[in-house]
Design an enzyme around this catalytic site. Structure first.
Site, PDB file in Angstrom:
ATOM      1  CE  LYS A  22      51.661  59.044  93.910  1.00  0.00           C
ATOM      2  NZ  LYS A  22      51.937  59.912  94.740  1.00  0.00           N
ATOM      3  CE1 TYR A  24      58.175  41.914  89.311  1.00  0.00           C
ATOM      4  CE2 TYR A  24      57.673  39.692  88.488  1.00  0.00           C
ATOM      5  CZ  TYR A  24      58.574  40.842  88.968  1.00  0.00           C
ATOM      6  OH  TYR A  24      59.846  40.250  89.204  1.00  0.00           O
ATOM      7  CG  ASP A  31      54.343  60.452  97.214  1.00  0.00           C
ATOM      8  OD1 ASP A  31      53.538  59.648  97.802  1.00  0.00           O
ATOM      9  OD2 ASP A  31      54.086  61.557  96.900  1.00  0.00           O
ATOM     10  CG  ASP A  39      60.871  46.514  91.548  1.00  0.00           C
ATOM     11  OD1 ASP A  39      61.791  45.761  92.050  1.00  0.00           O
ATOM     12  OD2 ASP A  39      60.903  46.587  90.481  1.00  0.00           O
TER      13      ASP A  39
END
Ligand code: NAP
Length: 410
Positions: free
Chosen positions: A222, A155, A276, A300
């Site tokens: 992640k 962002y 994930d 998001d």
């Protein structure tokens, strides 16, 4: 009209706490496109809830603020300085959607507002409202609040076009100095994540969980692949929690080893999941999750995916909150083809208003809004978006839906 001329008192923010008077001045940015329609229905609902909950003792003194296309026509600026100065004074505002100005300059008015006020936490509660058409077998199992970092990660907007001088120069530096494999001619983006930015987001998620009787905060990252950014986000979260919340936090291992899977009163579990895997978990075992703290991009995707799971993408509320300024907003856009038709669903802005009332400590009014919206949906007289998917649903206008919500408060 200036703020000084309007009856009402300022909300204050001292030592990390908001003080809300009985007649607070609150900013209202109606927004572009469908904004004025949904704002007018929202205002009617919020005013009715406050009047009913506090028998006329409390009342919000709305302060209309100019932003977006209307502001541009009037002042030549999409986000006039006067609006920014007034929000700074008012501390709390609610806004409809704003269209993205064409022709360069401002990337997005929403992003500009977030950056100007350093609104570092995007907060999106996602829960199911009975009767809302949705794709899941047990949509009610999902009830999460997502805290998404708003100022860093992808962002931050640090990216350069393929072939630009900047991308070529940075690419050469990465190849020559850091032995990074970057093909000449690549587009480049930078993903900055700081201890300060990560910790303050995770801190506010933990504080929210403690204040609202939630039982778990899950950091979603992640870090298995991006160890120094996403992995560090998670580690900084654990470090901060150990230093600042040691008496209130327990680990996931302790939950099972010491407490037989029952989180003790006054404590919360702090754990983490790889992004994930989290998408799967939220589909398969949603009831196991509560408050999520995420870097920008993970949040998001997750917040829209969760909202879709409960069928509520069109009625999903949100807020952008910083240190002493909070802006509550509809999460959808301006839907220009419906502008001025009194047609669309005001639910997203109404539920953002409910969040705002709760944030102000006016929970009785917030609860009234939520219950009345739920009752109106069960009444099956709803706006087109819900009516077209609802068996036996009857379409009503945006303003009529607002009136039905007010009627449901009786
Ligand atoms: P959009 O305005 O969210 O509209 C996309 C579609 O979503 C609409 O055509 C409509 O679907 C449905 N929809 C949106 N709001 C609805 C509501 N209140 N009730 C019922 N249905 C609703 O997305 P967009 O067309 O991509 O964006 C338009 C403008 O909004 C752009 O300028 C964009 O930059 C801006 N935007 C602003 C914000 C913000 O201010 N927070 C957020 C996103 C986009 P159907 O056509 O199926 O009826």
């Amino acid at each position: 009209m200036t703020v000084e001329n309007i009856q009402g008192e300022y909300i204050t923010f001292t030592d990390g706490k908001y003080e809300v008077p009985d007649h607070p001045l609150v900013g209202a940015l109606a927004g572009d496109g469908i904004g004025p329609d949904i704002w007018s229905a929202t205002r009617m609902v919020l005013d009715a809830a406050v009047a009913k909950a506090y028998a006329g003792q409390r009342k919000i003194c709305w302060q209309p603020l100019a932003a977006g296309e209307a502001a541009f026509k009037e002042t030549g600026s999409y986000l006039p300085e006067a609006t920014l100065e007034t929000i700074e004074k008012l501390k709390i505002a609610i806004k409809g959607p704003l269209s993205t100005p064409t022709g360069g300059g401002i990337r997005s008015l929403n992003v500009a507002l977030r950056h100007h006020f350093d609104l570092f936490a995007c907060i999106r509660p996602v829960r199911y409202y009975q009767g809302v058409p949705n794709p899941m077998k047990r949509p009610g199992d999902l009830d999460v609040v997502i805290f998404r970092e708003n100022t860093e990660d992808v962002y931050a907007g640090l990216e350069w076009a393929a072939g630009s001088d900047e991308a070529e120069e940075l690419g050469a530096y990465l190849r020559d100095k850091l032995q990074a494999k970057v093909r000449p001619g690549s587009a480049l983006g930078i993903k900055p994540m700081s201890p300060e930015g990560s910790k303050r987001l995770i801190r506010s998620a933990i504080q929210y969980a403690l204040d609202n009787g939630r039982k778990m905060v899950t950091m979603v990252h992640k870090g298995n692949i991006m160890k120094f950014t996403e992995g560090a986000f998670c580690q900084w979260g654990y470090d901060m929690a150990k230093a600042e919340f040691s008496n209130q936090i327990i680990s996931e291992a302790d939950l099972w080893d010491k407490y037989q899977g029952e989180c003790p009163a006054g404590k919360i579990v702090l754990n983490d999941r790889i992004a994930d895997a989290m998408f799967q978990q939220l589909l398969l075992r949603p009831s196991e999750y509560d408050v999520l703290a995420t870097p920008n991009l993970n949040g998001d995707y997750l917040s829209d995916a969760c909202a879709a799971q409960v069928g509520g993408l069109g009625i999903a509320p949100g807020a952008n909150v910083g240190n002493g300024i909070a802006i509550f907003e509809a999460t959808h856009g301006t839907a220009p083809k419906y502008a001025g038709l009194d047609k669309v669903n005001p639910g997203s802005l109404i539920l953002s208003g409910k969040m705002m009332l709760d944030f102000m400590g006016w929970n009785e009014a917030g609860t009234l809004v939520e219950k009345a919206l739920q009752a109106a949906i069960l009444g099956r007289k709803v706006t087109y978006d819900l009516a077209r998917q609802m068996e036996g649903g009857e379409e009503v206008s945006c303003s009529s839906f607002g009136k039905l919500i007010v009627a449901a408060m009786e």
